[in-house]
Design a protein around this motif. Structure first.
Motif, PDB file in Angstrom:
ATOM      1  N   GLN A  47      43.630  25.363  37.371  1.00 43.22           N
ATOM      2  CA  GLN A  47      43.531  23.923  37.594  1.00 43.22           C
ATOM      3  C   GLN A  47      42.876  23.228  36.405  1.00 43.22           C
ATOM      4  OE1 GLN A  47      40.839  22.731  40.759  1.00 43.22           O
ATOM      5  NE2 GLN A  47      42.091  20.949  41.234  1.00 43.22           N
ATOM      6  N   THR A  48      41.814  23.815  35.886  1.00 42.36           N
ATOM      7  CA  THR A  48      41.085  23.216  34.767  1.00 42.36           C
ATOM      8  C   THR A  48      41.972  23.047  33.545  1.00 42.36           C
ATOM      9  OG1 THR A  48      38.976  24.118  35.536  1.00 42.36           O
ATOM     10  CG2 THR A  48      39.119  23.521  33.199  1.00 42.36           C
ATOM     11  N   HIS A  49      42.877  23.985  33.341  1.00 38.90           N
ATOM     12  CA  HIS A  49      43.702  23.973  32.131  1.00 38.90           C
ATOM     13  C   HIS A  49      45.118  23.458  32.373  1.00 38.90           C
ATOM     14  CE1 HIS A  49      40.690  25.938  29.602  1.00 38.90           C
ATOM     15  NE2 HIS A  49      40.370  26.638  30.672  1.00 38.90           N
ATOM     16  N   GLY A  50      45.329  22.816  33.486  1.00 31.41           N
ATOM     17  CA  GLY A  50      46.612  22.181  33.740  1.00 31.41           C
ATOM     18  C   GLY A  50      47.750  23.138  34.020  1.00 31.41           C
ATOM     19  N   LEU A  51      47.410  24.329  34.488  1.00 32.31           N
ATOM     20  CA  LEU A  51      48.418  25.336  34.823  1.00 32.31           C
ATOM     21  C   LEU A  51      48.596  25.371  36.338  1.00 32.31           C
ATOM     22  CD1 LEU A  51      47.081  28.118  32.430  1.00 32.31           C
ATOM     23  CD2 LEU A  51      49.043  26.619  32.015  1.00 32.31           C
ATOM     24  N   SER A  52      49.820  25.519  36.780  1.00 28.66           N
ATOM     25  CA  SER A  52      50.090  25.429  38.218  1.00 28.66           C
ATOM     26  C   SER A  52      50.311  26.776  38.889  1.00 28.66           C
ATOM     27  CB  SER A  52      51.330  24.560  38.443  1.00 28.66           C
ATOM     28  OG  SER A  52      52.447  25.059  37.707  1.00 28.66           O
ATOM     29  N   HIS A  53      50.714  27.796  38.140  1.00 26.45           N
ATOM     30  CA  HIS A  53      51.108  29.074  38.722  1.00 26.45           C
ATOM     31  C   HIS A  53      50.550  30.227  37.901  1.00 26.45           C
ATOM     32  CE1 HIS A  53      53.972  26.217  40.396  1.00 26.45           C
ATOM     33  NE2 HIS A  53      54.276  27.098  41.334  1.00 26.45           N
ATOM     34  N   GLY A  54      50.494  31.412  38.520  1.00 26.69           N
ATOM     35  CA  GLY A  54      49.962  32.572  37.816  1.00 26.69           C
ATOM     36  C   GLY A  54      50.554  33.873  38.319  1.00 26.69           C
ATOM     37  N   VAL A  55      50.389  34.907  37.509  1.00 28.76           N
ATOM     38  CA  VAL A  55      50.876  36.245  37.847  1.00 28.76           C
ATOM     39  C   VAL A  55      49.689  37.200  37.822  1.00 28.76           C
ATOM     40  CG1 VAL A  55      52.414  38.133  37.205  1.00 28.76           C
ATOM     41  CG2 VAL A  55      53.122  35.755  36.839  1.00 28.76           C
ATOM     42  N   LEU A  56      49.450  37.857  38.946  1.00 24.86           N
ATOM     43  CA  LEU A  56      48.363  38.820  39.061  1.00 24.86           C
ATOM     44  C   LEU A  56      48.893  40.215  38.767  1.00 24.86           C
ATOM     45  CD1 LEU A  56      46.634  37.507  42.309  1.00 24.86           C
ATOM     46  CD2 LEU A  56      46.157  36.893  39.923  1.00 24.86           C
ATOM     47  N   VAL A  57      48.261  40.890  37.828  1.00 21.59           N
ATOM     48  CA  VAL A  57      48.668  42.223  37.399  1.00 21.59           C
ATOM     49  C   VAL A  57      47.596  43.215  37.842  1.00 21.59           C
ATOM     50  CG1 VAL A  57      49.235  43.673  35.408  1.00 21.59           C
ATOM     51  CG2 VAL A  57      49.890  41.245  35.419  1.00 21.59           C
ATOM     52  N   GLN A  58      48.021  44.291  38.460  1.00 19.97           N
ATOM     53  CA  GLN A  58      47.081  45.306  38.927  1.00 19.97           C
ATOM     54  C   GLN A  58      46.320  45.916  37.745  1.00 19.97           C
ATOM     55  OE1 GLN A  58      45.893  46.202  41.703  1.00 19.97           O
ATOM     56  NE2 GLN A  58      45.707  48.396  41.976  1.00 19.97           N
ATOM     57  N   PRO A  59      44.968  45.853  37.754  1.00 19.00           N
ATOM     58  CA  PRO A  59      44.203  46.473  36.666  1.00 19.00           C
ATOM     59  C   PRO A  59      44.205  47.993  36.799  1.00 19.00           C
ATOM     60  CG  PRO A  59      42.728  45.534  38.305  1.00 19.00           C
ATOM     61  CD  PRO A  59      44.111  45.158  38.725  1.00 19.00           C
ATOM     62  N   SER A  60      44.147  48.666  35.672  1.00 24.98           N
ATOM     63  CA  SER A  60      44.274  50.126  35.667  1.00 24.98           C
ATOM     64  C   SER A  60      43.163  50.807  36.443  1.00 24.98           C
ATOM     65  CB  SER A  60      44.301  50.642  34.221  1.00 24.98           C
ATOM     66  OG  SER A  60      43.093  50.312  33.556  1.00 24.98           O
ATOM     67  N   VAL A  84      52.512  45.266  40.282  1.00 24.44           N
ATOM     68  CA  VAL A  84      51.719  46.321  40.899  1.00 24.44           C
ATOM     69  C   VAL A  84      51.791  47.617  40.100  1.00 24.44           C
ATOM     70  CG1 VAL A  84      51.935  45.368  43.227  1.00 24.44           C
ATOM     71  CG2 VAL A  84      53.668  46.972  42.380  1.00 24.44           C
ATOM     72  N   VAL A  85      50.884  48.524  40.435  1.00 28.35           N
ATOM     73  CA  VAL A  85      50.903  49.904  39.940  1.00 28.35           C
ATOM     74  C   VAL A  85      51.173  50.799  41.139  1.00 28.35           C
ATOM     75  CG1 VAL A  85      49.545  51.772  38.930  1.00 28.35           C
ATOM     76  CG2 VAL A  85      49.358  49.457  38.014  1.00 28.35           C
TER      77      VAL A  85
END
Length: 280
Positions: A47-60, A84-85
């Motif tokens: 929201q702060t940076h004017g972005l509306s969507h995101g992709v969550l990547v599973q951390p190793s 996902v992993v």
């Protein structure tokens, strides 16, 4: 599909992580978080940076337990997608369940691991499922090993996404082993590149940025606008003390992309690759 989007796309962050230090961590890991990276914090950054969507990547360091990521997807289904992993013998039922929650790809984080041989018949069913689901396979490995891995994967007909510029070494030139071959493979139309993780390119911040500035026009020429996507890599694991969301946004701006390329990096390319077609 309706002509109007319930959640207009102003910008997509194609690579970020959420986790809690209280989760069960993988026994074999290269990193142990000492803090939480929550969905609420991440959505605030968007929201702060004017972005509306995101992709969550599973951390190793969470291995193949994707439960925290999947729970996050349920909380903001129109805004988020997941990568996902999973284990190679994962069931199709489980993959289908993940797809319904907004998962669009699997990550093969091969950093620090022995290289697999994807020509082994044991991989056939796994990649067959990925192709049928129209997911992508995300590869994280140093650049010198990527061309051979990509050549092994291309016959499966799956979309391939390369993490963090292909993890080249900014202390070397763009002619370093693997990088020219990666550019050639970009012409195939089957490979995407994440313009992300500039701070992970193994040199000083200035040299890392200069390498990215040199590499981006070459990547643009090979991959084209429609197969380059940007990611914040929040919360910048192992670099938290020196890198923040503001840092990576400033690095993106310092690349001095054309208006067309910036629009494609943040909207057009990730919208098509990651399934953000007018919300869910």
């Amino acid at each position: 599909m309706p002509d109007t989007c319930p959640a207009p796309i102003t910008g997509i962050d194609s690579h970020a992580h959420v986790f809690s230090r209280k989760l069960n961590l993988a026994a074999a890991r290269r990193y142990t978080p000492g803090y939480d990276a929550t969905l609420a914090q991440y959505l605030k950054h968007l929201q702060t940076h004017g972005l509306s969507h995101g992709v969550l990547v599973q951390p190793s360091f969470l291995g193949s337990d994707n439960s925290y990521l999947l729970a996050a997807l349920k909380q903001a289904p129109e805004q988020l997608r997941g990568v996902v992993v999973v284990e190679r013998d994962v069931s199709r039922v489980m993959l289908n369940d993940m797809a319904r929650l907004g998962v669009v790809g699997v990550r093969l984080n091969l950093m620090g691991k022995a290289l697999p041989d994807f020509r082994d018949a044991a991989w056939k069913d796994f990649f067959g499922h990925i192709a049928e689901l129209d997911w992508h396979v995300e590869l994280h490995r140093h650049v010198e090993d990527l061309p051979e891995l990509i050549h092994q994967l291309m016959p499966f007909g799956i979309k391939l996404v390369i993490d963090h510029f292909g993890r080249p070494d900014a202390r070397l030139s763009v002619d370093q082993p693997g990088f020219p071959e990666l550019l050639e493979l970009g012409l195939s139309g089957q490979v995407w590149m994440k313009v992300s993780g500039i701070y992970r390119l193994a040199d000083t911040p200035q040299q890392n940025l200069e390498f990215a500035q040199t590499a981006l026009p070459l990547l643009e020429q090979s991959f084209g606008h429609r197969r380059l996507v940007w990611g914040s890599d929040w919360p910048h694991t192992q670099h938290e003390e020196s890198v923040g969301f503001n840092t990576v946004v400033e690095q993106l701006q310092a690349l001095e992309c054309s208006t067309q390329l910036m629009r494609s990096l943040l909207v057009d390319a990730p919208q098509a690759l990651l399934g953000f077609a007018c919300g869910r």
